[in-house]
Scaffold this motif. Structure first.
Motif, PDB file in Angstrom:
ATOM      1  N   VAL A   1      13.283  -4.529  -6.398  1.00  0.00           N
ATOM      2  CA  VAL A   1      12.914  -4.991  -5.054  1.00  0.00           C
ATOM      3  C   VAL A   1      11.831  -4.047  -4.547  1.00  0.00           C
ATOM      4  CG1 VAL A   1      13.621  -5.396  -2.670  1.00  0.00           C
ATOM      5  CG2 VAL A   1      15.226  -5.866  -4.511  1.00  0.00           C
ATOM      6  N   THR A   2      10.738  -4.593  -4.053  1.00  0.00           N
ATOM      7  CA  THR A   2       9.713  -3.752  -3.447  1.00  0.00           C
ATOM      8  C   THR A   2       9.641  -4.019  -1.947  1.00  0.00           C
ATOM      9  OG1 THR A   2       7.371  -3.158  -3.374  1.00  0.00           O
ATOM     10  CG2 THR A   2       7.880  -5.434  -3.977  1.00  0.00           C
ATOM     11  N   HIS A   3       9.581  -2.931  -1.191  1.00  0.00           N
ATOM     12  CA  HIS A   3       9.350  -3.019   0.254  1.00  0.00           C
ATOM     13  C   HIS A   3       7.927  -2.586   0.575  1.00  0.00           C
ATOM     14  CE1 HIS A   3      13.759  -2.799  -0.050  1.00  0.00           C
ATOM     15  NE2 HIS A   3      13.757  -3.484   1.080  1.00  0.00           N
ATOM     16  N   ASN A   4       7.096  -2.489  -0.467  1.00  0.00           N
ATOM     17  CA  ASN A   4       5.741  -1.979  -0.317  1.00  0.00           C
ATOM     18  C   ASN A   4       4.690  -3.077  -0.474  1.00  0.00           C
ATOM     19  OD1 ASN A   4       4.411   0.531   0.220  1.00  0.00           O
ATOM     20  ND2 ASN A   4       3.534   0.465  -1.825  1.00  0.00           N
ATOM     21  N   CYS A   5       5.130  -4.323  -0.563  1.00  0.00           N
ATOM     22  CA  CYS A   5       4.208  -5.443  -0.693  1.00  0.00           C
ATOM     23  C   CYS A   5       3.944  -6.028   0.695  1.00  0.00           C
ATOM     24  CB  CYS A   5       4.788  -6.518  -1.607  1.00  0.00           C
ATOM     25  SG  CYS A   5       3.694  -7.935  -1.856  1.00  0.00           S
ATOM     26  N   PRO A   6       2.714  -6.041   1.150  1.00  0.00           N
ATOM     27  CA  PRO A   6       2.422  -6.560   2.489  1.00  0.00           C
ATOM     28  C   PRO A   6       2.978  -7.972   2.682  1.00  0.00           C
ATOM     29  CG  PRO A   6       0.476  -5.516   1.555  1.00  0.00           C
ATOM     30  CD  PRO A   6       1.486  -5.581   0.451  1.00  0.00           C
ATOM     31  N   GLY A   7       3.561  -8.192   3.860  1.00  0.00           N
ATOM     32  CA  GLY A   7       4.050  -9.522   4.204  1.00  0.00           C
ATOM     33  C   GLY A   7       5.505  -9.761   3.894  1.00  0.00           C
ATOM     34  N   PHE A   8       6.200  -8.791   3.289  1.00  0.00           N
ATOM     35  CA  PHE A   8       7.611  -8.960   2.949  1.00  0.00           C
ATOM     36  C   PHE A   8       8.405  -7.773   3.503  1.00  0.00           C
ATOM     37  CE2 PHE A   8       5.292 -11.379  -0.220  1.00  0.00           C
ATOM     38  CZ  PHE A   8       5.976 -12.594  -0.215  1.00  0.00           C
TER      39      PHE A   8
ATOM     40  N   CYS B   1       4.956   3.537  -4.584  1.00  0.00           N
ATOM     41  CA  CYS B   1       5.625   2.295  -4.202  1.00  0.00           C
ATOM     42  C   CYS B   1       6.926   2.549  -3.450  1.00  0.00           C
ATOM     43  CB  CYS B   1       5.956   1.454  -5.436  1.00  0.00           C
ATOM     44  SG  CYS B   1       4.563   1.024  -6.489  1.00  0.00           S
ATOM     45  N   ASP B   2       7.737   3.484  -3.948  1.00  0.00           N
ATOM     46  CA  ASP B   2       9.123   3.486  -3.474  1.00  0.00           C
ATOM     47  C   ASP B   2       9.716   4.858  -3.179  1.00  0.00           C
ATOM     48  OD1 ASP B   2       9.663   4.520  -6.045  1.00  0.00           O
ATOM     49  OD2 ASP B   2      10.089   2.526  -6.841  1.00  0.00           O
ATOM     50  N   ALA B   3       8.896   5.909  -3.096  1.00  0.00           N
ATOM     51  CA  ALA B   3       9.468   7.210  -2.727  1.00  0.00           C
ATOM     52  C   ALA B   3      10.143   7.142  -1.360  1.00  0.00           C
ATOM     53  CB  ALA B   3       8.382   8.285  -2.732  1.00  0.00           C
ATOM     54  N   TYR B   4       9.646   6.254  -0.505  1.00  0.00           N
ATOM     55  CA  TYR B   4      10.257   6.081   0.820  1.00  0.00           C
ATOM     56  C   TYR B   4      11.726   5.685   0.709  1.00  0.00           C
ATOM     57  CZ  TYR B   4      10.482   4.702   5.768  1.00  0.00           C
ATOM     58  OH  TYR B   4      10.798   4.610   7.096  1.00  0.00           O
ATOM     59  N   GLU B   5      12.098   5.033  -0.402  1.00  0.00           N
ATOM     60  CA  GLU B   5      13.477   4.558  -0.576  1.00  0.00           C
ATOM     61  C   GLU B   5      14.430   5.684  -0.977  1.00  0.00           C
ATOM     62  OE1 GLU B   5      13.445   1.391   0.249  1.00  0.00           O
ATOM     63  OE2 GLU B   5      11.254   1.366   0.144  1.00  0.00           O
TER      64      GLU B   5
ATOM     65  N   ALA C   1      -0.966  -4.486  -3.671  1.00  0.00           N
ATOM     66  CA  ALA C   1      -1.998  -4.754  -2.673  1.00  0.00           C
ATOM     67  C   ALA C   1      -3.393  -4.531  -3.248  1.00  0.00           C
ATOM     68  CB  ALA C   1      -1.781  -3.874  -1.441  1.00  0.00           C
ATOM     69  N   VAL C   2      -3.540  -3.514  -4.096  1.00  0.00           N
ATOM     70  CA  VAL C   2      -4.834  -3.254  -4.735  1.00  0.00           C
ATOM     71  C   VAL C   2      -5.179  -4.391  -5.692  1.00  0.00           C
ATOM     72  CG1 VAL C   2      -6.084  -1.696  -6.281  1.00  0.00           C
ATOM     73  CG2 VAL C   2      -4.639  -0.756  -4.479  1.00  0.00           C
TER      74      VAL C   2
END
Length: 305
Positions: free
Chosen positions: A53-60, A143-147, A284-285
Motif C-alpha cells: 500500500v502506498t500513501h505517497n501517490c498523489p490523489g490517494f 516512499c514510505d519512511a513516514y510509515e 509521481a516522477v
C-alpha cells in the motif's frame, strides 16, 4: 487487451511502449488520447507490483496497493484505445525509418518509449515476498519512511550505500542500525558522522534475514540475533536499459538511460521514462516523465508524417 495473434506482422503502429508500469501506462494513455495507434507490451514485472500500500501517490490519501494502481492505469489505457499485449520484447532493431521489436510476433512502430524500469537487489532470504507484503522489508524510504516513524529500523548493504539511507532515516526515528555483511572500517569523517547521528553499525551473517511475524530478525557475526520493525536493503539494482543501449542509446555508469528534457535519447524516435532514467524512483516522477515523453512523441510523429 489484444493477443499476439491479433497483431498483424508488417503492420506499423505509431508507437510501441515497452513496459506496463506507471510510466508506460500513463504515456500510452496520453498517446491514445492524442489519437495515435499505440501498442504497449508488458512482461508483468513492474516494480509497482511489490507495493503493498502506498500513501505517497498523489490523489490517494487513504493509500492504494500497487496492483490496484496498475489495474486502474491499464483500464484507463484501454479506454483510450491502446492495444495492451502481455509478452516480452527480446530485441529491437531499426528497419528503415521504423523500429522492429522481436516478441512472440514482430512489432513495427515509428517511435518507441522505453519504460522498462529497474530490478531491486533483495536480501538473500526465502521470506522476501512475504516480508515486503507485511512491511518488515521495505524498498524505498522516500516512499514510505513516514510509515515507520519512531520504529526500530535497519539499513542493510555495503557501507557507502547503507550510510546514505541510514542518515536519511534519522529524520524519522532515533533507532537506526546499519547492517553490513563484512567488518567495515570507516574513514574518520564517516565514523564521526555516524556516531553523531547515533547510528549503530553491526556486521551480519549473509542470508540470515528472516520473517518473525510483525518483525524481521538478523543474525550477527558476533553470534546474537537482532530484531527490527523494518529493514531497508541498500543493495543496488539492475537497470533494464539493454534494449535501448543495443540500439545505440547512451547510459550512465550505473545503467540509467540518458535523456534530454523531453525524455529523448540520442536515437531519433527513441524515448525513455520512469525508473530506467536517472531520477528519484517515484510514481509521481514516472507520471511526469510519461506526460512529457508522450507529448513530444506526438510532435515527433507529426513532423515525420
Amino acid at each position: 487487451m489484444v493477443s499476439d495473434d491479433e497483431i498483424r506482422p508488417g503492420e506499423s503502429y505509431d508507437c510501441l511502449v515497452v513496459g506496463g508500469g506507471p510510466a508506460g501506462l500513463t504515456a500510452a494513455t496520453y498517446l491514445g488520447r492524442f489519437r495515435r495507434r499505440i501498442v504497449l507490451v508488458d512482461a508483468g514485472q513492474s516494480r509497482a507490483k511489490w507495493i503493498p500500500v502506498t500513501h505517497n501517490c498523489p490523489g490517494f490519501p487513504d493509500g492504494i496497493a500497487g496492483v490496484e494502481l496498475l489495474d486502474r492505469l491499464r483500464q484507463q489505457a484501454l479506454l483510450s484505445g491502446v492495444d495492451l499485449v502481455d509478452d516480452t520484447i527480446h530485441d529491437i532493431k531499426r528497419g528503415g525509418t521504423d523500429f522492429i521489436a522481436t516478441a512472440s510476433v514482430p512489432i513495427r512502430a515509428r517511435a518507441v518509449l522505453m519504460a522498462t524500469g529497474i530490478v531491486d537487489t533483495l536480501p538473500d532470504t526465502p521470506d522476501a515476498a512475504d516480508m515486503i507484503k507485511a512491511g518488515t522489508l521495505r524498498l524505498c524510504p522516500i516512499c514510505d519512511a513516514y510509515e515507520v516513524i519512531d520504529g526500530r529500523v535497519a539499513v542493510m548493504g555495503p557501507a557507502d550505500h547503507a550510510m546514505k539511507k541510514a542518515l536519511f532515516m534519522r529524520s524519522y526515528t532515533r533507532d537506526v542500525t546499519m547492517l553490513v555483511e563484512t567488518t567495515t572500517r570507516f574513514d574518520p569523517a564517516a565514523d564521526a558522522l555516524l556516531k553523531k547521528a547515533g547510528i549503530k553499525v553491526h556486521a551480519c551473517l549473509p542470508g540470515s534475514i528472516r520473517s518473525a511475524g510483525h518483525q524481521a530478525t538478523v543474525r550477527l557475526v558476533a553470534g546474537n540475533t537482532l530484531s527490527f520493525d523494518t529493514i531497508y536493503p541498500a543493495l543496488g539494482c539492475t537497470m533494464r536499459s539493454k534494449l535501448a543501449t543495443n540500439l545505440g542509446a547512451e547510459c550512465d555508469e550505473i545503467g540509467n538511460l540518458v535523456v534530454d528534457s523531453r525524455q529523448r535519447t540520442a536515437i531519433a524516435g527513441l524515448y525513455a521514462a520512469g525508473d530506467v532514467v536517472d531520477e528519484i524512483n517515484q510514481v509521481a516522477v514516472a507520471f511526469g516523465h510519461a506526460a512529457i515523453a508522450a507529448t513530444d512523441m506526438h510532435s515527433y510523429l507529426a513532423q515525420n508524417e
